[in-house]
Design a protein around this motif. Structure first.
Motif, short mmCIF file in Angstrom:
data_model
loop_
_atom_site.label_atom_id
_atom_site.label_comp_id
_atom_site.label_asym_id
_atom_site.label_seq_id
_atom_site.Cartn_x
_atom_site.Cartn_y
_atom_site.Cartn_z
N LEU A 11 -4.70 -4.53 7.18
CA LEU A 11 -3.63 -3.54 7.38
C LEU A 11 -3.77 -2.75 8.67
O LEU A 11 -2.78 -2.26 9.22
N THR A 12 -4.99 -2.62 9.20
CA THR A 12 -5.18 -1.75 10.36
C THR A 12 -5.51 -2.48 11.65
O THR A 12 -5.40 -1.88 12.73
N ARG A 21 2.76 -6.76 6.65
CA ARG A 21 1.35 -7.17 6.70
C ARG A 21 0.84 -7.58 5.32
O ARG A 21 0.03 -8.48 5.19
N LEU A 22 1.30 -6.88 4.28
CA LEU A 22 0.85 -7.24 2.93
C LEU A 22 1.35 -8.62 2.51
O LEU A 22 0.68 -9.33 1.76
N LEU A 66 3.72 -2.01 6.83
CA LEU A 66 2.84 -2.22 5.68
C LEU A 66 3.33 -3.38 4.82
O LEU A 66 2.56 -4.27 4.44
N ARG A 67 4.63 -3.39 4.51
CA ARG A 67 5.20 -4.47 3.69
C ARG A 67 5.00 -5.82 4.37
O ARG A 67 4.60 -6.80 3.76
N PRO A 121 6.43 2.70 9.46
CA PRO A 121 5.18 2.42 8.75
C PRO A 121 5.38 1.62 7.47
O PRO A 121 4.60 0.71 7.18
#
Length: 119
Positions: free
Chosen positions: A18-19, A36-37, A33-34, A29
């Motif tokens: 995530l980072t 990358r997940l 996040l969505r 953001p």
């Protein structure tokens, strides 16, 4: 997130996914996040190997020769039951013999195909 951990991910793996390589200004953001997940989701673990039945070998009650249960009826091997072993020739077959046998097999297969094919 639960699917990540179900696939064997650790807290450190999730944090790194995530980072790592974040853009300098993160404009959305939640979208980042969505994305990358879903994009970095680890592959599913391979299925557990199927349990096969244990290989059982028995011994001849007389000479203690190991063998599968089918080869030891009554607990005795063929030699102890008095059966003669099949005579096997250890000399290789000649080329012409192999070719003749192969031709016979091909002819039998062709015949079977002709019998099954409707006319």
């Amino acid at each position: 997130m639960a699917e990540w951990f179900a696939r064997g991910a650790t807290d450190e793996t999730v944090r790194t996914a995530l980072t790592a390589g974040l853009p300098a200004p993160v404009h959305h953001p939640a979208a980042l996040l969505r994305r990358r997940l879903t994009d970095k989701l680890p592959p599913e673990p391979p299925p557990a190997p199927a349990q096969r039945p244990p290989l059982r070998l028995l011994e001849c009650a007389k000479c203690r020769t190991p063998g599968p249960p089918e080869a030891l009826p009554g607990g005795l091997c063929g030699a102890c039951r008095g059966e003669r072993a099949l005579a096997r020739s250890h000399t290789p077959l000649s080329v012409t013999t192999v070719q003749a046998r192969a031709a016979g097999i091909r002819a039998a297969m062709s015949q079977k195909r002709r019998e099954r094919t409707p006319v």
